[in-house]
Design a protein around this motif. Sequence first.
Motif, short mmCIF file in Angstrom:
data_model
loop_
_atom_site.label_atom_id
_atom_site.label_comp_id
_atom_site.label_asym_id
_atom_site.label_seq_id
_atom_site.Cartn_x
_atom_site.Cartn_y
_atom_site.Cartn_z
N LEU B 169 0.84 -1.21 0.00
CA LEU B 169 0.00 0.00 0.00
C LEU B 169 0.87 1.25 0.00
O LEU B 169 0.50 2.27 -0.60
N ILE B 289 -1.72 1.91 4.99
CA ILE B 289 -2.46 1.84 6.24
C ILE B 289 -3.22 0.52 6.34
O ILE B 289 -4.42 0.45 6.03
N PRO B 290 -2.53 -0.55 6.77
CA PRO B 290 -3.26 -1.79 7.02
C PRO B 290 -3.88 -1.82 8.42
O PRO B 290 -4.76 -2.65 8.68
N LEU B 324 -2.16 8.11 0.24
CA LEU B 324 -2.37 7.09 1.26
C LEU B 324 -3.29 6.02 0.73
O LEU B 324 -4.15 6.28 -0.12
N ALA B 325 -3.09 4.81 1.20
CA ALA B 325 -3.91 3.69 0.76
C ALA B 325 -4.24 2.83 1.97
O ALA B 325 -3.40 2.65 2.86
N THR B 326 -5.46 2.34 2.00
CA THR B 326 -5.98 1.69 3.20
C THR B 326 -6.64 0.36 2.87
O THR B 326 -6.77 -0.02 1.72
N LEU C 322 -10.30 2.40 0.49
CA LEU C 322 -10.03 3.44 -0.51
C LEU C 322 -8.58 3.90 -0.46
O LEU C 322 -7.89 3.77 0.55
N LYS C 323 -8.14 4.44 -1.58
CA LYS C 323 -6.86 5.12 -1.71
C LYS C 323 -7.15 6.59 -1.97
O LYS C 323 -8.17 6.93 -2.57
N LEU C 324 -6.22 7.45 -1.58
CA LEU C 324 -6.34 8.83 -2.03
C LEU C 324 -4.96 9.39 -2.32
O LEU C 324 -3.96 8.96 -1.73
#
Lengths: 383, 383, 383, 383
Positions: B169, B289-290, B324-326, C322-324
């Motif tokens: 991510l 962001i896991p 950022l990716a979650t 989601l990603k941003l």
Amino acid sequence: MRAVVYKEPFKVAVENVADPKILHPNDAIVRITSSCICGSDLHMYEGRTAAQPGIVFGHENMGVIEEVGAAVKERKVGDRVVMPFNVACGFCNNCLGGFTGFCTTVNPGFAGGAYGYVSMGPWVGGQAEFLQVPFADFNCLPLPAGTEHEAAFALLADIFPTGYHGAELAGVKPGESVAVFGAGPVGLMAAYSCLIRGAAEVYVVDHVKERLDMAESIGATPINYDTASPVDQIKELRGGSGVDKGIDAVGYQATKAGSSAVGGEQDEVPNIVLNQLIDVVNPTGALGIPGLYVPSDPGGVDANAARGALSLNFGQLFEKGLKLATGQCNVKQYNAQLRDLIISGKAKPDFVVSHEVSLDEGPDAYVKFDRREDGYTKVILHP
Amino acid sequence: MRAVVYKEPFKVAVENVADPKILHPNDAIVRITSSCICGSDLHMYEGRTAAQPGIVFGHENMGVIEEVGAAVKERKVGDRVVMPFNVACGFCNNCLGGFTGFCTTVNPGFAGGAYGYVSMGPWVGGQAEFLQVPFADFNCLPLPAGTEHEAAFALLADIFPTGYHGAELAGVKPGESVAVFGAGPVGLMAAYSCLIRGAAEVYVVDHVKERLDMAESIGATPINYDTASPVDQIKELRGGSGVDKGIDAVGYQATKAGSSAVGGEQDEVPNIVLNQLIDVVNPTGALGIPGLYVPSDPGGVDANAARGALSLNFGQLFEKGLKLATGQCNVKQYNAQLRDLIISGKAKPDFVVSHEVSLDEGPDAYVKFDRREDGYTKVILHP
Amino acid sequence: MRAVVYKEPFKVAVENVADPKILHPNDAIVRITSSCICGSDLHMYEGRTAAQPGIVFGHENMGVIEEVGAAVKERKVGDRVVMPFNVACGFCNNCLGGFTGFCTTVNPGFAGGAYGYVSMGPWVGGQAEFLQVPFADFNCLPLPAGTEHEAAFALLADIFPTGYHGAELAGVKPGESVAVFGAGPVGLMAAYSCLIRGAAEVYVVDHVKERLDMAESIGATPINYDTASPVDQIKELRGGSGVDKGIDAVGYQATKAGSSAVGGEQDEVPNIVLNQLIDVVNPTGALGIPGLYVPSDPGGVDANAARGALSLNFGQLFEKGLKLATGQCNVKQYNAQLRDLIISGKAKPDFVVSHEVSLDEGPDAYVKFDRREDGYTKVILHP
Amino acid sequence: MRAVVYKEPFKVAVENVADPKILHPNDAIVRITSSCICGSDLHMYEGRTAAQPGIVFGHENMGVIEEVGAAVKERKVGDRVVMPFNVACGFCNNCLGGFTGFCTTVNPGFAGGAYGYVSMGPWVGGQAEFLQVPFADFNCLPLPAGTEHEAAFALLADIFPTGYHGAELAGVKPGESVAVFGAGPVGLMAAYSCLIRGAAEVYVVDHVKERLDMAESIGATPINYDTASPVDQIKELRGGSGVDKGIDAVGYQATKAGSSAVGGEQDEVPNIVLNQLIDVVNPTGALGIPGLYVPSDPGGVDANAARGALSLNFGQLFEKGLKLATGQCNVKQYNAQLRDLIISGKAKPDFVVSHEVSLDEGPDAYVKFDRREDGYTKVILHP
């Protein structure tokens, strides 16, 4: 200054040549502390290119900035730096796309320039005391001051990034299996780079014992192609399966099984590695080809080879849905990251360096390196 | 069969429950040999979710296939397998895109299913003797027969891929510097994955000594956030610079400096890690962001936290051009490759396993793991 | 020379200022033929920044090279060129990574520079007769000689690439559905870029009729957020489903439904668009955020907004996986390709240009553009 | 049921064959409403493969689900669906990687299966009244009920995705220039896909007037290779430069200039298109090769061609640093997105359909399509 000058096939000499000067406001002059001999220098040394006598060799250059032009902004006198073998401008379309090995500014009429290499532009080589570096802000990679990691950093000019480029061209990802053909310096750097990137299995194909031993020492599996078909050996080790990815670190001077360690035209089969890769890589896989192929080879084994035309098993390649990617390394895409791996101690590529000698010992080193004598794998000259 | 059943906050018991059956032709029944307790099980155990008594816990499951439905094609009785914690169909739009953690088939009305977890569908957990696995051809990852690497393979169900997901991510690449917040099992696996991918520098932030020691043992730099601001500590070690990438392996139960090792609502500052990441990551960087954040937290520290609304320094994030990716891990994107790294000996993730106990010892293990007593970091139950 | 100078909030004037000079050998002086007024100029014009009186505005600049420094190599006097609003060096780490909007050379102590903008370095703006352009080989994009496509090419300095950047940040791919918030010039260019990239459905949210009409004219679906919740409207049109991707082309001055067309602090809800995007984008989707958010806003609606802290529905964002991605556009990543689309006739972005006026009419244009009077959408000044 | 059956070279017949049945719980039976004749059917029809009499042709199939097996979960009787020509399982390693054209489950011992095609597994073709579809949840792409877009949707089985695959293999991006060799259905779909993806310039090379006219009608530039070297023509149009990307939509039956429109072995030069692409694509470019090359061609022009070995200008390819990617299309990677483009009206690929006829007219259509008579470009059979 003193420099290694090409005299005739199989002969170089250390001679006095003109000192380099600032010719353009973006130039810098670098005092060379390390300059490596590259396998591709041997193409010229052996007379397999159009190189004319008088050329100063050396495209793997490192040193300390001695002087800067009026336009140089960030690099300063005293900075310790290493230069990519590719000379690049930083602003042409190819450079903007990251393809600094195909700069259209520095070698008019051609995509790509280099120091001390035939057809690669007017740039004098760095197996010498000093070097003119154009577009110095772009071409000089800064290094920590001092002398630490000198050999490892010197490899950032070419072979470490070029080996890494092989892994990148093949798209090697964590957990994958890879076959690397060639355990010369670039092949070893390619195998090492695959391992840095998290490959699960790396097979390295060669037939020089010292080189295969080095491959094994870094965690790869050595495959001696004099023993049996390397494709069969790899598939047997993998329970019948091929590998995910393949890297050709040999190029057009590939030789058949049983040939002499030194190579030589009588043993060359220029398409052998490519077709073995097509065979050993699994469907949906990819081939990274940093090994050199040329459109014109005066010493080619036949008329086709002489114009760079090779017979490829293209039907098989298509049926497997393979990809392949080629070309010389765009060093700037990787050199800062690889430098940081050296600084942090995560990468120690200088295991490949077999000899470090003075500039005056250069001619002798060429002879031995060309003959793979005395374990000559990678030589650094210290002017 | 015997299984770990949730009774009430802070209490689980081993009880007899109904044996699972083949309910659909694509199902398989797996006899469990290893099932781990996950940090996210503690969310339910502590009563921080809507989980009702009676639920069988366990989403990190591994074992041997005992029975297969009529439609199962490639998996056979006797296969040793590990299942992703996400239950997935393999053919919905999200699965086709690789987002198997967001399958829309297995948990109608929601994107994502899991075994033994509140709101994640009807799938019974695997801290038990047997497990029903739907879409068995898709969900069972085959392993080499035997008992080798049992603990390492068990981690393929969740935490090794989930840690790796953090690195993915954040887009961690060779030569980069990374800050990982949290040295629990997922944080340690994230740090380990960054190193497997070739990161040059990995900083791991926590305040539990045993965990920081583990981080150091794999080549990361431990940062104790009780000592001083972790952002300041990292920047100081890097000569004033931040890092290229950041990973949040903590989630919404983040705690402030000086809080007890166990955590607890009184110490929680749910946005603290996110804002520290925004601060410590350099411009143009990325955050993976896991770590879990939830849209509804009955025990949230205030009304905003209770509905999953957090105050982020978004102006700073934008000015830096961060990404950022979650989201929870799509285990199938990584588990085969990570398995191959374990088989080849290149990855040994089981350094994180602190305890292996019988199913009957499960309730005791929950108590100690929740309190971080006796060095409980990661527990595997062997039914 | 004559230039548009900032005098005080809501007042600019055309005044005589010093002519720019070659200050560095890599500089060029460009005679401006077109310079646009940008929505972000209004942030300064309205006094919502720290901009001091005397600053010359103008970062969307195009013209003909009048003079070049001694080190400029490829660009020549007489070349027609357009400059990215970002000033960049081409050789710092960020520039090498393609992040020319975050150059660390041109604005010491900060990542990113621009012409005529507060805090973005010493670079004088181009709403003037001439402009000093540093690193001219890098910063000047060559255009075909003549006057064709003048308005379309002028948009290459900022809004066409910035809109395209939104699509890139969101990773918009062929066949996808996208919601674009904001139908100002950047939002329209974002929607247009999504369509160029092959999006199947593009929804554009605004409440100014002329702007929504423009969106419809290019093949997007207009959504008036004064009518009803834009999230509900989009989901209803899509049979209950959200969209694959979302783009925020509004930024921190977002306003609630029913606010005046001009905006104004009393109507601002700075997190409204971000939370609507989190709501309307489907699980596994992505948000591209080219709309400006700032870490310090003297006119922020409350103390949090004043320091750029926004309350985001982060639990929902995480649950959806989601990603941003954020940040100002790296214009050089796109401007050559977008130029080629204009030359080939495949892109005609100048539909968004509502007014073209002389430099002397600049002050009047600022007034009307700020008030969205007379259909002012995008203004080009021709010195 | 009635079906198109291969009898002998240049002869097919409509005959009664056994009705398909549910053989596995994941099967569905589809009542065919549209089935196209593919250019690759002609390889079998002309006797250029090992296909034996009796095979039912048809791999471009669309219809309505008539019956489902017990394990089928999401697809229902009555669903209107189109099937990728590749038969795939969805869970083997290749399918998991998105390489559904290389499924290892459906055609044991080989990577890849298809309906009605020699060597592609036991799957009966769909130029018939009914079709057995394995792994129906995975292989049936749902379509809106009714009859709208019937012809366009039918192209989702093969040629629209296959043309798109060419653009994907070449990595065509917005603003780029592309040369597409071949204006048959796949070449036209490749050109159309490049334009959908935002290419600035698309050159299409063929020598059949109707096909070149179609290319021009969608906004591409037609190049007739009978007139002069297509490489020279393209470079002249581009002021001496080549193109960014190239696509080979011709394959191994490529013919030289001046050959008959129908082709034929006497005119074949199997490596001509590949070497022209190497010539016309600029350094750093890429070649996408969806056009078929085979490892065994009984009718090959010489011994090398018969085993799929082609002479490529590999030295030139390397010097330019080109990439190439090959293989049959993984239809599922694209078909949902392309369907959505058709539904939204953004794509209308059926411009390529020249004839729609009944199943009984199939044999006559084969004759005419093979001879390119009467403008036969693409034929759909409606059983």
